[in-house]
Design an enzyme around this catalytic site. Structure first.
Site, PDB file in Angstrom:
ATOM      1  N   LYS A 260      28.443  11.851 120.695  1.00  0.00           N
ATOM      2  CA  LYS A 260      29.525  11.727 121.673  1.00  0.00           C
ATOM      3  C   LYS A 260      30.552  12.854 121.534  1.00  0.00           C
ATOM      4  CE  LYS A 260      29.107   6.887 122.885  1.00  0.00           C
ATOM      5  NZ  LYS A 260      27.925   6.476 122.089  1.00  0.00           N
TER       6      LYS A 260
HETATM    7  C1  PLP Z   1      26.713   5.987 122.609  1.00  0.00           C
HETATM    8  C2  PLP Z   1      25.504   6.022 121.747  1.00  0.00           C
HETATM    9  C3  PLP Z   1      24.196   5.854 122.267  1.00  0.00           C
HETATM   10  C4  PLP Z   1      23.928   5.533 123.730  1.00  0.00           C
HETATM   11  O1  PLP Z   1      24.202   6.591 124.589  1.00  0.00           O
HETATM   12  P1  PLP Z   1      24.365   6.356 126.164  1.00  0.00           P
HETATM   13  O2  PLP Z   1      24.848   7.636 126.702  1.00  0.00           O
HETATM   14  O3  PLP Z   1      25.361   5.236 126.315  1.00  0.00           O
HETATM   15  O4  PLP Z   1      23.016   5.958 126.699  1.00  0.00           O
HETATM   16  C5  PLP Z   1      23.131   5.981 121.397  1.00  0.00           C
HETATM   17  N1  PLP Z   1      23.312   6.220 120.079  1.00  0.00           N
HETATM   18  C6  PLP Z   1      24.546   6.374 119.542  1.00  0.00           C
HETATM   19  C7  PLP Z   1      24.672   6.633 118.088  1.00  0.00           C
HETATM   20  C8  PLP Z   1      25.686   6.284 120.354  1.00  0.00           C
HETATM   21  O5  PLP Z   1      26.899   6.425 119.802  1.00  0.00           O
END
Ligand code: PLP
Length: 479
Positions: free
Chosen positions: A120
């Site tokens: 993220k």
């Molecule tokens: C947010 C997240 C996801 C999911 O990603 P999306 O964009 O919501 O599909 C998967 N793995 C981790 C570690 C995350 O923090």
């Protein structure tokens, strides 16, 4: 480049106008009027570019209301080896997203080297710099109000800390995050970051945020803004690493420029893989987008059957890949808009049911046939699969992967195409989910040196009751 709503809101918007907002006024999500195309010549030209230069090329296709020289400064400032320094030993931090081979034709794209050790950061760091730039240009300020169960909140805080014109109020459930997650957020000493621990669950935090946004006078007076996963700039930032992954995985192959590729993405809110869909629509030769879920398999069910059936909170499992514990996928509407030929009337009809707590079923409609043309396949992974996959990769590679990435490795192996390299997107470092790693391997994951002992740092957090009026009063007092 103008942006339209999936539900047909009439006035197309400029990039900087949708940057600070969330949903379109009609409740839809923003998408570009049409997808910019990347030619074969551009693909060949971009192959050797360092990450910030590649990011600039892609951003320029989507952003025409920020001058190119400023956009370049923003990309250069965002994607630095200093920010993405938490890579595994032996990797080059200048790569930003290093690619590691797990087996011939099977790779891991390491996206979790940023400040909070989750992918993220890739999008949120750009968002922080874009916010600061646009707010300064307009002489405005913003108060970001959000709720988090862990990953999103810390990524947002590290991206917004110290940014001029931006203040963050982040609600988290008191006592429910791991000590490491708490330390990541609450140890920040920046004056513009306000941590609020709510005596309640994550849902209580989210309800408080909703209540504040649903008060138009309060929202306007305190210039509330959001950084949740539906934010368009977050999606755009993620398009870049699909191009980077394509170049890295095909480099050195015969006819590298004519190659196809496949990606496997551990998915929750459909943000990450939506960026892959967009990269494919732009002309990146993606043969397959493999969507992996955990036990919360609402998206796997859709891609297998054509039935989209969001679950209630009571039917959402708490799993060992918790960042994918979702009941409905907030970005999914973007893909359905494309699937139904970009007809907002159809999207409105489908989501009238979804927004009322229902589902939809595309079986027997012409859209079912179209679905196969978008390259998606899917699969699901359980707790037992996760542990087995973490063990297997450790045994063969001496490489620790986190629980979400393990879900994707498991599903990717079931969907290989002969002669097509598969790239699994790593979404977090194993240290964030240390308990499960310990259970799988009987040993604790290593931690980047800079983060040793962060649990012992002084913490700044305000503990409050689950009461929207109390939180609103605190926001008013602080501003
Ligand atoms: C947010 C997240 C996801 C999911 O990603 P999306 O964009 O919501 O599909 C998967 N793995 C981790 C570690 C995350 O923090």
């Amino acid at each position: 480049m103008k942006y339209i709503s999936t539900r047909g809101h009439a006035v197309p918007q400029a990039f900087c106008d949708i940057l600070l907002g969330g949903l379109a006024p009609d409740g839809g999500l923003y998408l570009p009027e049409s997808y910019p195309q990347v030619s074969a010549a551009e693909l060949a030209e971009w192959r050797e570019l360092p990450y910030p230069a590649l990011a600039l090329k892609i951003l320029q296709k989507f952003v025409d209301d920020i001058p190119a020289c400023d956009l370049k400064t923003l990309a250069d400032r965002t994607y630095t080896a200093q920010t993405y320094k938490h890579c595994r030993p032996g990797r080059d931090a200048n790569d930003i997203t290093p690619l590691t081979q797990l087996a011939p034709g099977f790779h891991l794209l390491e996206l979790s080297n940023g400040p909070t050790l989750a992918f993220k950061d890739m999008a949120m760091q750009l968002l922080g710099n874009l916010f600061e730039y646009v707010l300064a240009r307009r002489g405005e300020t913003i108060n970001i109000l959000g709720a988090t169960s862990g990953d999103t909140g810390s990524a947002a805080e590290y991206a917004m800390r110290g940014k001029k014109g931006v203040r963050v109020f982040m609600l988290s459930p008191h006592g429910l995050m791991s000590p490491f997650q708490r330390a990541q957020m609450y140890s920040l000493q920046d004056a513009n970051i306000v941590n609020i621990a709510i005596k309640g669950m994550f849902d209580d935090c989210q309800d408080i945020v909703k209540a504040a946004f649903n008060d138009p006078a309060f929202k306007a007076r305190y210039k509330l803004g959001a950084v949740n996963s539906i934010n368009w700039a977050r999606i755009v930032a993620q398009v870049v690493y699909y191009f980077k992954g394509y170049f890295a995985a095909t480099n050195g192959m015969k006819n590298a420029n004519d190659r196809q590729i496949a990606f496997c993405v551990p998915s929750g809110n459909f943000g990450n893989i939506c960026a892959g869909h967009i990269a494919r629509m732009m002309g990146l030769p993606i043969a397959r987008l493999v969507l992996a879920t955990n036990e919360n398999d609402v998206l796997d069910e859709f891609f297998r059957t054509g039935v989209y059936r969001p679950r209630g909170t009571a039917d959402t499992y708490v799993t060992s890949s918790p960042s994918m514990d979702i009941s409905k996928a907030s970005n999914f509407e973007r893909f359905i808009f494309d699937l139904v030929g970009r007809d907002p009337a159809v999207v409105r009809e489908l989501w009238t049911g979804v927004d009322a707590g229902g589902s939809f079923d595309l079986r027997g409609t012409p859209y079912m046939e179209k679905l196969s043309g978008f390259g998606f396949v899917s699969g699901k992974s359980t707790h037992a699969d996760r542990l087995a996959t973490i063990r297997d990769v450790w045994k063969k590679q001496q490489l620790m992967i986190d629980t979400h990435t393990a879900d994707a490795v498991k599903v990717a192996r079931e969907h290989m195409l002969a002669g097509v390299p598969m790239v699994v997107l790593e979404t977090a470092q194993p240290v964030k989910f240390a308990e499960t790693i310990q259970a799988a391997l009987g040993r604790a994951p290593g931690r980047p040196q800079e983060l040793e002992g962060i649990e012992d740092l002084p913490q700044r957090v305000i503990v409050m009751d689950a009461d929207a009026e109390g939180v609103k009063a605190l926001v008013a007092q602080t501003c």
